[in-house]
Design a protein around this motif. Sequence first.
Motif, PDB file in Angstrom:
ATOM      1  N   PHE A   1       1.310  -1.149   0.322  1.00 54.46           N
ATOM      2  CA  PHE A   1      -0.559  -0.202  -0.293  1.00 54.46           C
ATOM      3  C   PHE A   1       0.260   1.376  -0.209  1.00 54.46           C
ATOM      4  N   PHE A   2       2.182   2.096   0.767  1.00 50.21           N
ATOM      5  CA  PHE A   2       2.819   2.042   0.567  1.00 50.21           C
ATOM      6  C   PHE A   2       3.726   2.602  -0.205  1.00 50.21           C
ATOM      7  N   VAL A   3       4.076   1.110  -0.972  1.00 50.80           N
ATOM      8  CA  VAL A   3       4.754   1.598  -2.604  1.00 50.80           C
ATOM      9  C   VAL A   3       3.741   2.288  -3.577  1.00 50.80           C
ATOM     10  N   THR A   4       2.540   1.544  -3.475  1.00 54.06           N
ATOM     11  CA  THR A   4       1.268   2.071  -4.528  1.00 54.06           C
ATOM     12  C   THR A   4       1.452   3.864  -4.216  1.00 54.06           C
ATOM     13  N   SER A   5       1.011   4.166  -3.225  1.00 53.24           N
ATOM     14  CA  SER A   5       1.330   5.494  -2.391  1.00 53.24           C
ATOM     15  C   SER A   5       2.299   5.970  -3.399  1.00 53.24           C
ATOM     16  N   LEU A   6       3.271   6.343  -3.538  1.00 51.82           N
ATOM     17  CA  LEU A   6       4.389   6.532  -3.587  1.00 51.82           C
ATOM     18  C   LEU A   6       4.626   6.659  -5.470  1.00 51.82           C
ATOM     19  N   GLY A   7       4.246   5.630  -5.872  1.00 56.75           N
ATOM     20  CA  GLY A   7       3.618   5.446  -6.872  1.00 56.75           C
ATOM     21  C   GLY A   7       3.545   6.272  -7.637  1.00 56.75           C
ATOM     22  N   LEU A   8       1.857   5.981  -7.179  1.00 57.92           N
ATOM     23  CA  LEU A   8       0.801   7.404  -7.567  1.00 57.92           C
ATOM     24  C   LEU A   8       1.182   8.302  -7.470  1.00 57.92           C
ATOM     25  N   SER A   9       2.054   9.094  -6.486  1.00 58.30           N
ATOM     26  CA  SER A   9       1.909  10.454  -6.196  1.00 58.30           C
ATOM     27  C   SER A   9       3.064  10.548  -6.505  1.00 58.30           C
ATOM     28  N   TYR A  10       3.990   9.734  -7.448  1.00 52.19           N
ATOM     29  CA  TYR A  10       4.830  10.165  -8.326  1.00 52.19           C
ATOM     30  C   TYR A  10       4.372  10.351  -9.838  1.00 52.19           C
ATOM     31  N   ILE A  11       3.665   9.355 -10.008  1.00 56.35           N
ATOM     32  CA  ILE A  11       2.961   9.843 -11.615  1.00 56.35           C
ATOM     33  C   ILE A  11       2.612  10.971 -11.497  1.00 56.35           C
ATOM     34  N   ALA A  12       1.659  11.381 -10.607  1.00 53.83           N
ATOM     35  CA  ALA A  12       1.159  12.780 -10.704  1.00 53.83           C
ATOM     36  C   ALA A  12       1.531  14.031 -10.323  1.00 53.83           C
ATOM     37  N   THR A  13       2.915  13.852  -9.443  1.00 49.51           N
ATOM     38  CA  THR A  13       3.871  15.144  -9.802  1.00 49.51           C
ATOM     39  C   THR A  13       4.714  14.943 -11.449  1.00 49.51           C
ATOM     40  N   SER A  14       5.015  14.276 -11.625  1.00 51.13           N
ATOM     41  CA  SER A  14       5.380  14.027 -12.525  1.00 51.13           C
ATOM     42  C   SER A  14       5.151  14.343 -14.181  1.00 51.13           C
ATOM     43  N   ARG A  15       3.686  14.720 -14.334  1.00 51.90           N
ATOM     44  CA  ARG A  15       2.714  14.900 -15.685  1.00 51.90           C
ATOM     45  C   ARG A  15       3.702  16.577 -15.941  1.00 51.90           C
ATOM     46  N   PRO A  16       4.002  16.887 -17.506  1.00 51.38           N
ATOM     47  CA  PRO A  16       4.208  17.869 -17.618  1.00 51.38           C
ATOM     48  C   PRO A  16       3.567  18.615 -16.758  1.00 51.38           C
ATOM     49  N   LYS A  17       3.383  19.864 -16.502  1.00 53.47           N
ATOM     50  CA  LYS A  17       2.911  21.294 -16.112  1.00 53.47           C
ATOM     51  C   LYS A  17       2.435  22.129 -17.512  1.00 53.47           C
ATOM     52  N   VAL A  18       1.153  22.598 -17.727  1.00 54.76           N
ATOM     53  CA  VAL A  18       0.467  23.233 -18.697  1.00 54.76           C
ATOM     54  C   VAL A  18       0.347  24.659 -17.668  1.00 54.76           C
ATOM     55  N   SER A  19       1.063  26.039 -18.448  1.00 52.04           N
ATOM     56  CA  SER A  19       1.208  27.042 -17.606  1.00 52.04           C
ATOM     57  C   SER A  19       0.155  28.355 -18.803  1.00 52.04           C
ATOM     58  N   GLY A  20      -0.358  28.871 -18.028  1.00 51.10           N
ATOM     59  CA  GLY A  20      -1.545  30.172 -19.187  1.00 51.10           C
ATOM     60  C   GLY A  20      -2.816  30.003 -18.671  1.00 51.10           C
ATOM     61  N   SER A  21      -3.547  30.370 -19.820  1.00 52.24           N
ATOM     62  CA  SER A  21      -5.052  30.344 -19.341  1.00 52.24           C
ATOM     63  C   SER A  21      -5.766  30.071 -20.352  1.00 52.24           C
ATOM     64  N   VAL A  22      -7.141  29.010 -19.863  1.00 49.06           N
ATOM     65  CA  VAL A  22      -7.759  28.540 -21.088  1.00 49.06           C
ATOM     66  C   VAL A  22      -7.647  29.144 -22.723  1.00 49.06           C
ATOM     67  N   MET A  23      -7.781  30.298 -22.411  1.00 51.54           N
ATOM     68  CA  MET A  23      -7.813  31.502 -22.959  1.00 51.54           C
ATOM     69  C   MET A  23      -6.645  31.257 -24.409  1.00 51.54           C
ATOM     70  N   ASP A  24      -6.080  31.021 -23.644  1.00 49.36           N
ATOM     71  CA  ASP A  24      -4.563  30.262 -24.753  1.00 49.36           C
ATOM     72  C   ASP A  24      -5.012  29.863 -25.908  1.00 49.36           C
ATOM     73  N   SER A  25      -5.666  28.872 -25.543  1.00 47.92           N
ATOM     74  CA  SER A  25      -6.102  27.535 -26.543  1.00 47.92           C
ATOM     75  C   SER A  25      -7.434  27.321 -27.429  1.00 47.92           C
ATOM     76  N   ALA A  26      -7.418  28.995 -26.840  1.00 48.43           N
ATOM     77  CA  ALA A  26      -8.770  28.972 -28.139  1.00 48.43           C
ATOM     78  C   ALA A  26      -8.290  28.991 -29.238  1.00 48.43           C
ATOM     79  N   PRO A  27      -9.614  28.794 -29.951  1.00 49.07           N
ATOM     80  CA  PRO A  27      -9.400  29.344 -31.346  1.00 49.07           C
ATOM     81  C   PRO A  27     -10.028  31.158 -31.673  1.00 49.07           C
ATOM     82  N   VAL A  28      -8.794  31.545 -32.501  1.00 51.21           N
ATOM     83  CA  VAL A  28      -8.987  32.919 -33.049  1.00 51.21           C
ATOM     84  C   VAL A  28     -10.070  32.727 -34.508  1.00 51.21           C
ATOM     85  N   GLN A  29     -10.889  33.863 -33.809  1.00 56.27           N
ATOM     86  CA  GLN A  29     -12.294  34.015 -34.756  1.00 56.27           C
ATOM     87  C   GLN A  29     -11.815  35.078 -35.497  1.00 56.27           C
TER      88      GLN A  29
END
Length: 116
Positions: free
Chosen positions: A66-94
């Motif tokens: 249980f402890f090892v899987t807890s550490l594994g899940l926390s590592y996977i959650a923090t190793s994902r790339p962080k996306v900075s900016g706002s939601v409006m940056d990815s909105a299509p420009v009309q």
Amino acid sequence: MELLHTIILTVHIIAGLSVIGFVLIQHGKGADMGAAFGSGASGSLFGATGSANFLSRVTAVLAAVFFVTSLGLSYIATSRPKVSGSVMDSAPVQAVPAAPVQTPAAPDSKAKDIPK
């Protein structure tokens, strides 16, 4: 990476539920008095003291998993790339067509008649 997360999460949930189950199965320290009056502990599958050792070892192994899987899940959650900016940056420009700006013609006013 998503498959690994799912596998670790499944093992984590099973280990957590198993730890709960094995802790509830174990006899507490006060169970010795109840065993003296015929609760049937001596006739168990593992003998009079064998079940305590077996259950405590299985509980310890499951707690470690249980402890090892807890550490594994926390590592996977923090190793994902962080996306900075706002939601409006990815909105299509009309493109909005530019309308010609027209100033309204000044109506005839009496301001012209006022002497300076």
